[in-house]
Design an enzyme around this catalytic site. Structure first.
Site, PDB file in Angstrom:
ATOM      1  N   ASP A  99      29.694   9.087   2.712  1.00  0.00           N
ATOM      2  CA  ASP A  99      31.101   8.667   2.666  1.00  0.00           C
ATOM      3  C   ASP A  99      31.459   7.914   1.384  1.00  0.00           C
ATOM      4  OD1 ASP A  99      30.098   6.399   5.292  1.00  0.00           O
ATOM      5  OD2 ASP A  99      30.053   5.994   3.148  1.00  0.00           O
ATOM      6  N   HIS A 114      21.553  11.847   0.612  1.00  0.00           N
ATOM      7  CA  HIS A 114      22.104  13.090   1.140  1.00  0.00           C
ATOM      8  C   HIS A 114      23.356  13.536   0.401  1.00  0.00           C
ATOM      9  CE1 HIS A 114      19.936  12.136   5.200  1.00  0.00           C
ATOM     10  NE2 HIS A 114      19.105  12.497   4.248  1.00  0.00           N
ATOM     11  N   CYS A 122      31.149  24.248  -7.077  1.00  0.00           N
ATOM     12  CA  CYS A 122      31.136  25.699  -6.866  1.00  0.00           C
ATOM     13  C   CYS A 122      29.714  26.196  -6.629  1.00  0.00           C
ATOM     14  CB  CYS A 122      31.719  26.386  -8.109  1.00  0.00           C
ATOM     15  SG  CYS A 122      31.632  28.184  -7.991  1.00  0.00           S
ATOM     16  N   CYS A 125      29.148  28.737  -9.963  1.00  0.00           N
ATOM     17  CA  CYS A 125      29.021  28.253 -11.359  1.00  0.00           C
ATOM     18  C   CYS A 125      28.694  26.769 -11.437  1.00  0.00           C
ATOM     19  CB  CYS A 125      30.329  28.546 -12.120  1.00  0.00           C
ATOM     20  SG  CYS A 125      31.700  27.460 -11.646  1.00  0.00           S
TER      21      CYS A 125
END
Ligand code: APR
Length: 240
Positions: A99, A114, A122, A125
């Site tokens: 968060d 994490h 993306c 790319c």
């Protein structure tokens, strides 16, 4: 006792889990009856498999979490950890949370095991975007590739650098405090043991018992983290 140990400690390291953010209004994963994984199977919606074979549900699940983030903010407990870092009371935070609330509260030495839901990138790319793309239901990159949250999905390796630094911090700790984690996910749940094996005192503050309580020098169950940290802060300033 916690404030005494904080005062005496040379090198305190904190490991946080989703229980650190429930008082900000974000659900955790395994709290009985209300954790996210008590209602959904993470392998179906939060995994590389889901990103490739169940992508509509994947997008919907993470868009919902991004929108949830926008309605919530760090609570007093996050702010106290940031204050303690500035005062040298704690040295670093290893977090399983995505968060970004430790950073938003002002903590600087934060290891995000994490990844983070504050950014997406993306799949093709690698270009990075802010998470407002998901809020605005934009799920594809300018290149046409799928955008995915910059979190570690089930089935993915954790970021090497964060892992290495977390192990170093755990080895240096003489006091290791777990805040709001069921300690069910490896390798995050190994850091309390690394600290313990290197002579640290281990404190676990968690509403429910964990399997690692047997290794702890102090376990605080059935109390909210925010309250525990505020009480410790009061004692810390009293002992000046
Ligand atoms: N105060 C104290 N403890 C709390 C509070 C609170 N206000 N709210 C919740 N808890 C406790 C719950 O009792 C629970 O045991 O926090 C713990 C959170 O455990 P999980 O929900 O399992 O979350 P976490 O340990 O962070 O999960 C680890 O699993 O799915 C993956 O990537 C995900 O990072 C997550 C990882």
């Amino acid at each position: 006792m916690l404030s005494n140990w904080l005062k005496e400690s040379r090198y305190t390291v904190v490991l946080t889990g989703a229980g650190m953010s429930t008082e900000s209004g974000l659900p955790d994963f395994r709290s009985a009856g209300k954790g996210m994984w008590t209602k959904e199977d993470p392998s179906k919606i939060a995994s590389t498999e889901a990103l490739n074979r169940n992508v509509e549900r994947f997008f919907e699940f993470y868009r919902h979490r991004v929108l949830g983030l926008k309605d919530c903010r760090p609570h007093k407990g996050h702010e106290l950890l940031a204050k303690w870092e500035k005062k040298g009371v704690i040295k670093s935070i290893i977090t399983q949370n995505v968060d970004g609330f430790h950073g938003k509260a002002g903590s600087e030495n934060v290891l995000e095991l994490h990844g983070t839901l504050q950014r997406v990138h993306c799949q093709t790319c690698g270009k990075e975007y802010g998470n407002e793309t998901y809020a605005e239901e934009r799920f594809h990159c300018d290149c046409g590739g799928k955008l995915r949250p910059s979190v570690v999905l089930f089935g993915e390796m954790l970021p090497e650098d964060a892992l290495m630094r977390a192990a170093e911090e755990s080895e240096k700790a003489d006091l290791f405090i777990v805040l709001g984690s069921s300690l069910t996910v490896t390798p995050a749940n190994q850091f309390p043991l690394i600290a313990k094996q290197n002579g640290a005192k281990l404190v676990i503050v968690n509403m429910e018992p964990t399997e690692f309580d047997i290794y702890a020098d102090l376990v605080i169950n059935n109390r909210k983290i925010g309250e525990v940290l505020q009480e410790a802060d009061k004692n810390l300033s009293r002992k000046k």
